[in-house]
Every structure is written in C-alpha cells, then in structure tokens.
Design a protein around this motif. Sequence first.
Motif, PDB file in Angstrom:
ATOM      1  N   SER A 144      50.191  28.514  26.284  1.00  0.00           N
ATOM      2  CA  SER A 144      50.195  29.254  25.012  1.00  0.00           C
ATOM      3  C   SER A 144      51.011  28.514  23.960  1.00  0.00           C
ATOM      4  O   SER A 144      50.651  28.485  22.777  1.00  0.00           O
ATOM      5  CB  SER A 144      50.732  30.670  25.228  1.00  0.00           C
ATOM      6  OG  SER A 144      49.878  31.399  26.086  1.00  0.00           O
ATOM      7  N   ASN A 175      54.450  33.123  29.265  1.00  0.00           N
ATOM      8  CA  ASN A 175      53.880  32.118  28.360  1.00  0.00           C
ATOM      9  C   ASN A 175      53.913  32.567  26.914  1.00  0.00           C
ATOM     10  O   ASN A 175      54.215  31.785  26.002  1.00  0.00           O
ATOM     11  CB  ASN A 175      52.425  31.819  28.748  1.00  0.00           C
ATOM     12  CG  ASN A 175      52.305  31.040  30.044  1.00  0.00           C
ATOM     13  OD1 ASN A 175      53.277  30.873  30.769  1.00  0.00           O
ATOM     14  ND2 ASN A 175      51.111  30.578  30.343  1.00  0.00           N
ATOM     15  N   ALA A 176      53.573  33.832  26.671  1.00  0.00           N
ATOM     16  CA  ALA A 176      53.546  34.347  25.301  1.00  0.00           C
ATOM     17  C   ALA A 176      54.941  34.320  24.691  1.00  0.00           C
ATOM     18  O   ALA A 176      55.106  33.982  23.509  1.00  0.00           O
ATOM     19  CB  ALA A 176      52.978  35.766  25.284  1.00  0.00           C
ATOM     20  N   SER A 199      48.801  25.897  22.650  1.00  0.00           N
ATOM     21  CA  SER A 199      47.779  26.431  21.744  1.00  0.00           C
ATOM     22  C   SER A 199      48.332  26.609  20.342  1.00  0.00           C
ATOM     23  O   SER A 199      47.672  26.263  19.351  1.00  0.00           O
ATOM     24  CB  SER A 199      47.245  27.760  22.284  1.00  0.00           C
ATOM     25  OG  SER A 199      46.517  27.577  23.471  1.00  0.00           O
ATOM     26  N   ALA A 232      55.870  30.807  23.780  1.00  0.00           N
ATOM     27  CA  ALA A 232      55.178  30.374  22.565  1.00  0.00           C
ATOM     28  C   ALA A 232      55.824  30.989  21.324  1.00  0.00           C
ATOM     29  O   ALA A 232      55.993  30.317  20.295  1.00  0.00           O
ATOM     30  CB  ALA A 232      53.710  30.771  22.630  1.00  0.00           C
ATOM     31  N   VAL A 278      51.955  37.368  19.922  1.00  0.00           N
ATOM     32  CA  VAL A 278      51.490  35.984  20.056  1.00  0.00           C
ATOM     33  C   VAL A 278      50.064  35.849  19.527  1.00  0.00           C
ATOM     34  O   VAL A 278      49.702  34.794  18.966  1.00  0.00           O
ATOM     35  CB  VAL A 278      51.619  35.492  21.510  1.00  0.00           C
ATOM     36  CG1 VAL A 278      50.508  36.020  22.406  1.00  0.00           C
ATOM     37  CG2 VAL A 278      51.662  33.968  21.551  1.00  0.00           C
ATOM     38  N   GLN A 279      49.251  36.902  19.656  1.00  0.00           N
ATOM     39  CA  GLN A 279      47.919  36.846  19.053  1.00  0.00           C
ATOM     40  C   GLN A 279      48.025  36.759  17.523  1.00  0.00           C
ATOM     41  O   GLN A 279      47.282  36.006  16.883  1.00  0.00           O
ATOM     42  CB  GLN A 279      47.099  38.078  19.456  1.00  0.00           C
ATOM     43  CG  GLN A 279      46.657  38.096  20.911  1.00  0.00           C
ATOM     44  CD  GLN A 279      45.526  37.132  21.194  1.00  0.00           C
ATOM     45  OE1 GLN A 279      45.245  36.219  20.422  1.00  0.00           O
ATOM     46  NE2 GLN A 279      44.856  37.307  22.319  1.00  0.00           N
ATOM     47  N   ARG A 282      51.701  40.420  23.895  1.00  0.00           N
ATOM     48  CA  ARG A 282      50.288  40.146  23.611  1.00  0.00           C
ATOM     49  C   ARG A 282      50.009  40.244  22.115  1.00  0.00           C
ATOM     50  O   ARG A 282      49.387  39.353  21.522  1.00  0.00           O
ATOM     51  CB  ARG A 282      49.408  41.148  24.363  1.00  0.00           C
ATOM     52  CG  ARG A 282      47.911  40.882  24.267  1.00  0.00           C
ATOM     53  CD  ARG A 282      47.088  42.134  24.514  1.00  0.00           C
ATOM     54  NE  ARG A 282      47.296  43.111  23.454  1.00  0.00           N
ATOM     55  CZ  ARG A 282      46.709  43.054  22.257  1.00  0.00           C
ATOM     56  NH1 ARG A 282      45.898  42.067  21.954  1.00  0.00           N
ATOM     57  NH2 ARG A 282      46.965  43.977  21.357  1.00  0.00           N
ATOM     58  N   LYS A 289      40.282  28.404  28.930  1.00  0.00           N
ATOM     59  CA  LYS A 289      41.110  29.606  28.959  1.00  0.00           C
ATOM     60  C   LYS A 289      40.223  30.842  29.047  1.00  0.00           C
ATOM     61  O   LYS A 289      39.037  30.813  28.743  1.00  0.00           O
ATOM     62  CB  LYS A 289      42.026  29.642  27.741  1.00  0.00           C
ATOM     63  CG  LYS A 289      43.081  28.538  27.757  1.00  0.00           C
ATOM     64  CD  LYS A 289      44.017  28.660  26.574  1.00  0.00           C
ATOM     65  CE  LYS A 289      45.184  27.668  26.701  1.00  0.00           C
ATOM     66  NZ  LYS A 289      44.714  26.263  26.688  1.00  0.00           N
ATOM     67  N   VAL A 314      44.999  32.230  21.622  1.00  0.00           N
ATOM     68  CA  VAL A 314      45.840  32.092  22.817  1.00  0.00           C
ATOM     69  C   VAL A 314      45.236  32.959  23.912  1.00  0.00           C
ATOM     70  O   VAL A 314      44.374  33.803  23.657  1.00  0.00           O
ATOM     71  CB  VAL A 314      47.303  32.512  22.574  1.00  0.00           C
ATOM     72  CG1 VAL A 314      48.065  31.485  21.763  1.00  0.00           C
ATOM     73  CG2 VAL A 314      47.364  33.875  21.901  1.00  0.00           C
ATOM     74  N   GLU A 315      45.733  32.772  25.122  1.00  0.00           N
ATOM     75  CA  GLU A 315      45.134  33.411  26.291  1.00  0.00           C
ATOM     76  C   GLU A 315      45.772  34.750  26.636  1.00  0.00           C
ATOM     77  O   GLU A 315      45.475  35.340  27.682  1.00  0.00           O
ATOM     78  CB  GLU A 315      45.257  32.455  27.485  1.00  0.00           C
ATOM     79  CG  GLU A 315      44.328  32.746  28.631  1.00  0.00           C
ATOM     80  CD  GLU A 315      44.425  31.701  29.730  1.00  0.00           C
ATOM     81  OE1 GLU A 315      43.568  31.711  30.615  1.00  0.00           O
ATOM     82  OE2 GLU A 315      45.353  30.865  29.693  1.00  0.00           O
ATOM     83  N   ALA A 316      46.610  35.273  25.772  1.00  0.00           N
ATOM     84  CA  ALA A 316      47.443  36.426  26.124  1.00  0.00           C
ATOM     85  C   ALA A 316      46.649  37.659  26.529  1.00  0.00           C
ATOM     86  O   ALA A 316      47.118  38.472  27.331  1.00  0.00           O
ATOM     87  CB  ALA A 316      48.371  36.765  24.957  1.00  0.00           C
TER      88      ALA A 316
END
Length: 320
Positions: free
Chosen positions: A246, A185-186, A249, A189, A287-288, A284, A72, A257-259
């Motif tokens: 995500s 994705n975020a 993850s 998740a 989800v982080q 972002r 990622k 995560v890749e956010a």
Amino acid sequence: MIYGAGAVGGVVAARLAMAGHDVAVVARGAHLEAIRRDGLTLRQPSGDTVVRLDAYEHPAGTGKDVVVLGMKGMDTAAALVALEGFEGPVVCLQNGVANERAALRHFPDVYGVHVILPGSHLAPGVVEAHCEPVPGILDLGRYPAGTDATAQRLAAGLESAGFVSQPRADIMRWKYRKLVLNLGNAVEALCGRVAGLDEAAAPVQAEGEAVLRHAGIDVATQEEDRQRRGDIMRWPSDAARAGGSSWQSLARGTGTVEADYLNGEIVLLARLHGTAAPANETARRLVQRAARQGLPPGSMTPKEFLDAVEAVTLRTIGRS
C-alpha cells in the motif's frame, strides 16, 4: 503466465525464467512498455539481472497452461473476466483471502499461495527482491483445502527457482495469518515508516484477530508463523526497503490501494457476524481517500491516525 508482474509477480516471473521455465507476463502501461523494450530487471542485493521474457497486455493467446494471478485484490474481478475460456489451474499469488473464492466462481482448479516475499516495484520495468539467497517462502494448496499432484508440481517449480515452497492442505489458515499482518499496510501507507508506526498499527491488527475469532475462522498461530519463517529470510545489513504494497501504491500515485480486500475483509466479517471493526474501517477509509487524492505516504502522523480511530470507535459505541 504471471498475470500482474509487480513486486511479487515480477520477482516470481523473473526467478522462474532464470531457472529455465517457460514464462510470460501480463502487465500494463509503462511497466509493460519497459519490459518489452528493455526486459524485466530483477534487482537483488547481489546485483541486477535483466530477464527477457514475453510480455502481453491481455492474457488471451499467451498459450500457457498455468495462470498465476499477481495483481492486487481490486483488480482480480476484471482479470477473471479476461481469462474466460482458460482451462488450466489458476494460482492466487496474492494477499487477502477473497481472491480464491472469486476465482472458484470461474475455474474449477484454484490454488492459494501464502506469500512471504519482501519485494518492491517502484519504477517501470524494475522489480526488487530484498532477501537473498532465498527471496521468499511461497507455500500453496488447493482452495478451499487439500493438495494434489498439481500442487506438488507447482511447489517443485518454485523451489527450482530458489523459493522455499511446500504444499499445504490448510493453506487458508496461513493466508488468514498473513491477512492479520497485512492489516498494518494501510497504517504504514498513511503514516510512513516512522517512530510510533507499530503502536498505530497495533489496534488495527488486534481488532482483526478478535473479529476472526468471533467469526470462528481457523487461523495459523503467531508461533506457527514464526516457526515457518525461522531464519530463512535473510536481509542484508544495509537493506533499505521501501514500504509495503500500500505504501508503494501511494508512492507510485496509482490512485488505488488494496485496503478494501485487507482491512475491508475484517470490516465485512465483523458486519456479517454482528459486531463492528472501527479501527479497520478507519484505516480502510483514510487510505482509500489518500489514494484518490494522490497523497504521498506519510500524509498523517501515528497520533493523528490513533485519534481518528478513537473518534470512530466512540461513535460506534454511541450507536450501539
């Protein structure tokens, strides 16, 4: 060498090895241990295949002439440092649009891949490809643009492993289209795969489209994307796929995560071009936080997410 043998990298590594290519993987932790001990299990709708291949903790000394980055985006910088001294082409088998630019700082021959490969990695030593007989579409091209003999060779290798692949001189147009899709994705998740998910993701993706237009970035159209996909990807009727990258993850409790490299790319572009992206900044940030706190997928409802977006949007309007 497939550097990062997760849901996408692992499926590609297994399929290439099964097609007779000389493949090694770089992995870590329990996943690396399981591959070394038991082999890499490729789970497909038709059944499982155990693939034996060389597995390393570090890329030095693997002796391969092509490096494929499968990690990622937040792990790319460390991987590029670890690859210092490598002289072959570097292929970014990754979502987002920042990896290629980062790789070009280190290596002269960089290739981007437009990844359409529904896969999962939830257990050590196991990767899943959800579509069959074609597991994915992996078009590729030189970064920032163009094709060459290496692109032709790479595409032919992927085709021999059962993927659909063709060289594209405008590969980044396609990667920006995939970026828009990955902005959801975020949200997936955070909310899980529930009713109302599409409605919750809609403002995030619409905002992404608007920011890319404002920034003057050329993006493949939705119609181009639909035509490219066509009916190539066939899902079994009883397929029960896990969520996206995500979601996985959070489900694995990786803590990251890749956010920042998906939603954060839109936030960055908005700020660079004098506008704002409150929906993507909300996705972002939330989800982080969920990843840091070890929260599972589905820790909030779609309505709660939309309420959070509205609150941040109102504050953004107030500041302006």
